[in-house]
Design a protein around this motif. Sequence first.
Motif, PDB file in Angstrom:
ATOM      1  N   CYS A 216       0.857  -1.178   0.000  1.00 11.14           N
ATOM      2  CA  CYS A 216       0.000   0.000   0.000  1.00 11.14           C
ATOM      3  C   CYS A 216       0.901   1.238   0.000  1.00 11.14           C
ATOM      4  CB  CYS A 216      -0.886  -0.001   1.247  1.00 11.14           C
ATOM      5  SG  CYS A 216      -1.863   1.507   1.440  1.00 11.14           S
ATOM      6  N   PRO A 217       0.591   2.238  -0.820  1.00  9.24           N
ATOM      7  CA  PRO A 217       1.449   3.419  -0.883  1.00  9.24           C
ATOM      8  C   PRO A 217       1.629   4.154   0.443  1.00  9.24           C
ATOM      9  CG  PRO A 217      -0.249   3.489  -2.605  1.00  9.24           C
ATOM     10  CD  PRO A 217      -0.539   2.305  -1.727  1.00  9.24           C
ATOM     11  N   TRP A 218       0.627   4.102   1.339  1.00 13.49           N
ATOM     12  CA  TRP A 218       0.796   4.848   2.585  1.00 13.49           C
ATOM     13  C   TRP A 218       0.848   3.975   3.835  1.00 13.49           C
ATOM     14  CZ3 TRP A 218      -2.903   5.105   6.495  1.00 13.49           C
ATOM     15  CH2 TRP A 218      -4.195   4.690   6.175  1.00 13.49           C
TER      16      TRP A 218
ATOM     17  N   ARG B 235       4.432   2.076   7.403  1.00 11.25           N
ATOM     18  CA  ARG B 235       5.278   3.157   6.885  1.00 11.25           C
ATOM     19  C   ARG B 235       5.169   4.372   7.812  1.00 11.25           C
ATOM     20  NH1 ARG B 235       4.743   3.046   0.323  1.00 11.25           N
ATOM     21  NH2 ARG B 235       6.202   1.321   0.113  1.00 11.25           N
ATOM     22  N   PRO B 236       6.221   5.196   7.833  1.00  8.79           N
ATOM     23  CA  PRO B 236       6.154   6.422   8.620  1.00  8.79           C
ATOM     24  C   PRO B 236       4.941   7.260   8.203  1.00  8.79           C
ATOM     25  CG  PRO B 236       8.393   6.040   7.851  1.00  8.79           C
ATOM     26  CD  PRO B 236       7.517   5.022   7.169  1.00  8.79           C
ATOM     27  N   GLY B 237       4.236   7.779   9.177  1.00  8.75           N
ATOM     28  CA  GLY B 237       3.073   8.615   8.933  1.00  8.75           C
ATOM     29  C   GLY B 237       1.749   7.868   8.945  1.00  8.75           C
ATOM     30  N   ALA B 238       1.778   6.537   8.839  1.00  2.61           N
ATOM     31  CA  ALA B 238       0.529   5.767   8.796  1.00  2.61           C
ATOM     32  C   ALA B 238      -0.235   5.861  10.117  1.00  2.61           C
ATOM     33  CB  ALA B 238       0.802   4.305   8.445  1.00  2.61           C
ATOM     34  N   VAL B 239       0.480   5.762  11.229  1.00  2.00           N
ATOM     35  CA  VAL B 239      -0.176   5.828  12.544  1.00  2.00           C
ATOM     36  C   VAL B 239      -0.805   7.207  12.742  1.00  2.00           C
ATOM     37  CG1 VAL B 239       0.205   5.787  15.035  1.00  2.00           C
ATOM     38  CG2 VAL B 239       1.277   4.060  13.577  1.00  2.00           C
ATOM     39  N   GLU B 240      -0.080   8.242  12.367  1.00  2.00           N
ATOM     40  CA  GLU B 240      -0.601   9.605  12.520  1.00  2.00           C
ATOM     41  C   GLU B 240      -1.834   9.813  11.628  1.00  2.00           C
ATOM     42  OE1 GLU B 240       3.404   9.307  13.950  1.00  2.00           O
ATOM     43  OE2 GLU B 240       2.599   8.796  11.993  1.00  2.00           O
ATOM     44  N   ARG B 241      -1.810   9.240  10.440  1.00  2.00           N
ATOM     45  CA  ARG B 241      -2.941   9.394   9.505  1.00  2.00           C
ATOM     46  C   ARG B 241      -4.218   8.751  10.047  1.00  2.00           C
ATOM     47  NH1 ARG B 241      -2.638   8.262   3.017  1.00  2.00           N
ATOM     48  NH2 ARG B 241      -4.840   8.553   2.594  1.00  2.00           N
ATOM     49  N   VAL B 242      -4.063   7.601  10.720  1.00  2.00           N
ATOM     50  CA  VAL B 242      -5.211   6.864  11.244  1.00  2.00           C
ATOM     51  C   VAL B 242      -5.558   7.309  12.667  1.00  2.00           C
ATOM     52  CG1 VAL B 242      -6.009   4.550  11.882  1.00  2.00           C
ATOM     53  CG2 VAL B 242      -4.774   4.897   9.754  1.00  2.00           C
ATOM     54  N   GLY B 243      -4.547   7.721  13.432  1.00  2.00           N
ATOM     55  CA  GLY B 243      -4.780   8.150  14.806  1.00  2.00           C
ATOM     56  C   GLY B 243      -4.530   7.082  15.843  1.00  2.00           C
TER      57      GLY B 243
END
Length: 100
Positions: free
Chosen positions: A46-48, A75-83
Amino acid sequence: MKAVLDGVVIAEADRDDVVSIEGNWYFPPRAVREGALNESPTPYTCPWKGEVQYWNVSLDGAELADGAWSYPDLRPGAVERVGTDFAGYVAFDRKVVVSD
């Protein structure tokens, strides 16, 4: 919440413990019944979210190739994107009925 395939409960967890991402419910690994999933060699990234681990669902006569997936290393940023951290959480194909 329950994930059911052909009348067989594959996973079960409190709604507060599952994560909704892009229309899919991700169950914590501990919520999946022991022996229900077998690793699949199917590749996808998955790209993100990152590299996917697909799983074949096979339990008590219910079977579905590549019927589940998870992201073991996000990937970096995935946790922040989902919360929330959903690494290792398991989502299911639409043939698996997820309900409250």
